[in-house]
Design an enzyme around this catalytic site. Structure first.
Site, mmCIF file in Angstrom:
data_model
loop_
_atom_site.group_PDB
_atom_site.id
_atom_site.type_symbol
_atom_site.label_atom_id
_atom_site.label_comp_id
_atom_site.label_asym_id
_atom_site.label_seq_id
_atom_site.Cartn_x
_atom_site.Cartn_y
_atom_site.Cartn_z
ATOM 1 N N ASN A 37 47.145 19.602 -28.552
ATOM 2 C CA ASN A 37 47.029 19.409 -30.271
ATOM 3 C C ASN A 37 45.373 19.622 -30.543
ATOM 4 O O ASN A 37 44.870 19.172 -31.617
ATOM 5 C CB ASN A 37 47.369 17.951 -30.571
ATOM 6 C CG ASN A 37 46.629 16.890 -29.472
ATOM 7 O OD1 ASN A 37 45.964 17.115 -28.935
ATOM 8 N ND2 ASN A 37 47.582 15.491 -29.577
ATOM 9 N N ARG B 130 37.860 8.943 -30.623
ATOM 10 C CA ARG B 130 38.767 7.506 -30.216
ATOM 11 C C ARG B 130 37.796 6.465 -30.931
ATOM 12 O O ARG B 130 36.639 6.543 -31.137
ATOM 13 C CB ARG B 130 38.561 7.172 -28.774
ATOM 14 C CG ARG B 130 39.577 7.864 -28.058
ATOM 15 C CD ARG B 130 40.724 7.516 -28.451
ATOM 16 N NE ARG B 130 41.945 8.450 -27.280
ATOM 17 C CZ ARG B 130 42.649 9.313 -27.815
ATOM 18 N NH1 ARG B 130 42.429 9.904 -29.330
ATOM 19 N NH2 ARG B 130 43.370 9.998 -27.213
ATOM 20 N N GLN C 170 44.967 0.035 -31.860
ATOM 21 C CA GLN C 170 45.839 0.932 -32.554
ATOM 22 C C GLN C 170 47.338 0.286 -32.314
ATOM 23 O O GLN C 170 47.568 -0.095 -31.245
ATOM 24 C CB GLN C 170 45.956 2.301 -32.217
ATOM 25 C CG GLN C 170 44.583 2.957 -32.638
ATOM 26 C CD GLN C 170 44.779 4.553 -32.636
ATOM 27 O OE1 GLN C 170 43.837 5.169 -33.221
ATOM 28 N NE2 GLN C 170 45.727 5.003 -31.892
ATOM 29 N N HIS D 156 46.479 7.407 -36.929
ATOM 30 C CA HIS D 156 46.232 8.322 -35.965
ATOM 31 C C HIS D 156 47.137 9.293 -36.078
ATOM 32 O O HIS D 156 48.184 9.313 -35.175
ATOM 33 C CB HIS D 156 46.369 7.779 -34.525
ATOM 34 C CG HIS D 156 45.829 8.286 -33.417
ATOM 35 N ND1 HIS D 156 45.372 7.903 -32.274
ATOM 36 C CD2 HIS D 156 45.687 10.014 -33.384
ATOM 37 C CE1 HIS D 156 44.914 8.946 -31.452
ATOM 38 N NE2 HIS D 156 45.143 10.001 -32.040
HETATM 39 P P1 NAD Z 1 37.885 18.390 -23.438
HETATM 40 O O1 NAD Z 1 37.835 17.383 -22.432
HETATM 41 O O2 NAD Z 1 38.167 19.772 -23.678
HETATM 42 O O3 NAD Z 1 36.367 18.171 -24.097
HETATM 43 C C1 NAD Z 1 35.593 16.961 -24.191
HETATM 44 C C2 NAD Z 1 34.141 17.291 -24.166
HETATM 45 O O4 NAD Z 1 33.262 16.004 -24.195
HETATM 46 C C3 NAD Z 1 33.689 17.869 -22.600
HETATM 47 O O5 NAD Z 1 32.966 19.226 -22.599
HETATM 48 C C4 NAD Z 1 32.751 16.736 -22.057
HETATM 49 O O6 NAD Z 1 31.707 17.449 -21.230
HETATM 50 C C5 NAD Z 1 32.331 15.988 -23.433
HETATM 51 N N1 NAD Z 1 31.611 14.819 -23.207
HETATM 52 C C6 NAD Z 1 32.208 13.691 -22.707
HETATM 53 N N2 NAD Z 1 31.127 12.682 -22.468
HETATM 54 C C7 NAD Z 1 30.151 13.211 -23.427
HETATM 55 C C8 NAD Z 1 29.083 12.274 -23.894
HETATM 56 N N3 NAD Z 1 28.779 11.310 -23.492
HETATM 57 N N4 NAD Z 1 28.408 13.150 -24.706
HETATM 58 C C9 NAD Z 1 28.731 14.482 -25.040
HETATM 59 N N5 NAD Z 1 29.939 15.253 -24.773
HETATM 60 C C10 NAD Z 1 30.686 14.459 -23.851
HETATM 61 O O7 NAD Z 1 38.712 17.368 -24.522
HETATM 62 P P2 NAD Z 1 39.204 17.566 -25.958
HETATM 63 O O8 NAD Z 1 40.462 18.425 -25.852
HETATM 64 O O9 NAD Z 1 38.151 18.537 -26.765
HETATM 65 O O10 NAD Z 1 39.494 16.212 -26.614
HETATM 66 C C11 NAD Z 1 38.343 15.294 -26.769
HETATM 67 C C12 NAD Z 1 38.653 14.076 -27.140
HETATM 68 O O11 NAD Z 1 39.335 13.995 -28.270
HETATM 69 C C13 NAD Z 1 39.967 13.595 -26.208
HETATM 70 O O12 NAD Z 1 39.704 12.781 -24.970
HETATM 71 C C14 NAD Z 1 40.552 12.306 -27.043
HETATM 72 O O13 NAD Z 1 39.903 11.250 -26.932
HETATM 73 C C15 NAD Z 1 40.427 13.049 -28.371
HETATM 74 N N6 NAD Z 1 41.735 13.593 -29.104
HETATM 75 C C16 NAD Z 1 42.138 13.043 -30.145
HETATM 76 C C17 NAD Z 1 43.157 13.447 -30.896
HETATM 77 C C18 NAD Z 1 43.732 12.746 -32.178
HETATM 78 O O14 NAD Z 1 45.054 13.081 -32.409
HETATM 79 N N7 NAD Z 1 42.791 12.323 -33.007
HETATM 80 C C19 NAD Z 1 44.125 14.510 -30.358
HETATM 81 C C20 NAD Z 1 43.584 14.936 -29.003
HETATM 82 C C21 NAD Z 1 42.156 14.575 -28.430
#
Ligand code: NAD
Length: 366
Positions: free
Chosen positions: A117, A256, A285, A309
């Site tokens: 997603n 989050r 949530q 969400h």
């Molecule tokens: P991903 O693993 O591809 O990317 C996450 C990135 O964040 C990584 O590059 C990591 O190094 C970086 N990161 C971690 N801690 C960090 C910090 N302290 N400072 C800066 N960067 C940091 O994940 P993604 O697919 O891009 O998803 C990211 C997050 O989005 C998920 O973990 C989830 O919590 C959230 N998400 C939300 C929804 C929604 O419906 N709202 C859907 C999907 C994902």
């Protein structure tokens, strides 16, 4: 329940359920027949409270979703003696106590449907940024209420062109946000991530990496959060960090809810330190009726672009994550455990991704 049982905790379809709504508890990701064919049974529910503890105790596999998260706490993990596999139908497994599994030495794997997603969320981020920049939601409300108050809306509406946008996290979603913002001719795109983009990817969106989150927020007119929730990001955006933002900046968080201190963000919007806040993630949530973000507003009574969400749960996303869950189960049932490497968060208890904190020891699953 005994070993061989699968528990799925999904969102309730109820009166809105349709066959296309694969992610509902009633539809169980369309997997009921598939699971039965593999000689397992499935109990699919939207209940998340103590009523499911007996099922957790006996489950071999738990499928859960970030949209209606069941918190898989230390106590629940310890009680689940048959547990082998946790699957997140979607992306983001912070509702599971990952560190506890990792430290316990148990042979439990945690997988999510990486990428399922990310486009949906990146589009929602751009939508939310534009809504806040252009004061769109108050303008829409004004029209619906029979108004024609140009000044009321325009006194706080701008263009995205020429602004500085910064993302905390430039993984799959953060990068897609940068890709989508690039054509808007922003003044600059910034990112902070401890895992730098390759030069090839970075140059495609002309983004500049900054050395710290403080540096990023001090320079951005709009900040978007796209990092997972883990010990290093919990309550990251608090009063102290908010005081370092450019006065009047916008903040968008679809990562989050618990990455932000809810009251500190609401206070910052009220005081004008932030001009607005938007996103779709809350903690806990579902958000309680009195959650500060339900009523958050700026000096004009605007600046709130919150939704439940939903960004990663549209029908396109559900179809992708339902298929992804099926593929993970297929690999598990076959005993080959030949998962897609990018889906694996913990493999047999060991971290397999660097995304959940730079301090984690990571095993290679390629
Ligand atoms: P991903 O693993 O591809 O990317 C996450 C990135 O964040 C990584 O590059 C990591 O190094 C970086 N990161 C971690 N801690 C960090 C910090 N302290 N400072 C800066 N960067 C940091 O994940 P993604 O697919 O891009 O998803 C990211 C997050 O989005 C998920 O973990 C989830 O919590 C959230 N998400 C939300 C929804 C929604 O419906 N709202 C859907 C999907 C994902």
């Amino acid at each position: 329940m005994s070993a061989g049982k699968i528990l799925a905790v999904l969102f309730k379809g109820g009166e809105y359920n349709t066959p296309k709504l694969l992610g509902s508890a009633e539809n169980a990701l369309g997997l009921k027949k598939f699971i039965q064919e593999h000689n397992r049974s499935i109990f699919s529910t939207s209940d998340k409270g103590p009523e499911i503890d007996d099922y957790i105790k006996e489950a071999e596999v738990i499928i859960s979703t970030p949209f209606n998260p069941v918190y898989i706490s230390k106590e629940r993990i310890d009680s689940a003696k048959n547990l082998k596999l946790l699957i997140t139908a979607g992306v983001g497994s912070d509702h599971v106590d990952l560190d506890h599994i990792n430290k316990s030495g148990r042979d439990i794997s945690v997988l999510e449907v990486t990428g399922s997603n990310t486009t949906s969320v990146a589009e929602h981020v751009v939508l939310t940024i534009l809504s806040l920049v252009k004061n769109f939601i108050p303008a829409h409300q004004n029209a619906m209420e029979g108004g024609w108050d140009i000044a009321k809306i325009s006194r706080d509406a701008y263009d995205l062109e020429g602004k500085v946008v910064g993302t905390i996290g430039a993984g799959r979603i953060g990068y897609k946000v940068l890709e989508r913002l690039y054509p808007f001719k922003t003044k600059e795109l910034l990112y902070y991530d401890y895992q730098p983009l390759s030069e090839e990817l970075r140059s495609k969106v002309d983004a500049r990496r900054v050395d710290s989150i403080e540096e990023l927020v001090a320079q951005s007119d709009i900040v978007t959060i796209n990092a997972p929730l883990h010990a290093g990001t919990k309550s990251l955006v608090n009063k102290e960090l908010l005081s370092k933002f450019k006065p009047g900046a916008l903040l968008v968080n679809t990562a989050r809810g618990a990455i932000c201190n809810a009251q500190d963000v609401a206070d910052a919007v009220k005081s004008g330190q932030l001009r607005g806040y938007g996103g779709d993630v809350w903690y806990p949530q579902p958000a309680p009726k009195d959650h500060p973000w339900r009523t958050l507003s700026n000096q004009y009574g605007d600046g709130n672009a919150m939704t439940p969400h939903v960004s990663g749960a549209n029908l396109d996303a559900q179809a992708r994550y339902a298929l992804g869950v099926k593929n993970i189960l297929q690999s598990y049932f076959s005993g080959k455990f030949d998962y897609r490497p990018q889906d694996v968060i913990l493999l047999h208890g060991q971290y397999a991704t660097k995304a959940y904190g730079s301090d984690k020891e990571v095993v290679d699953v390629n």
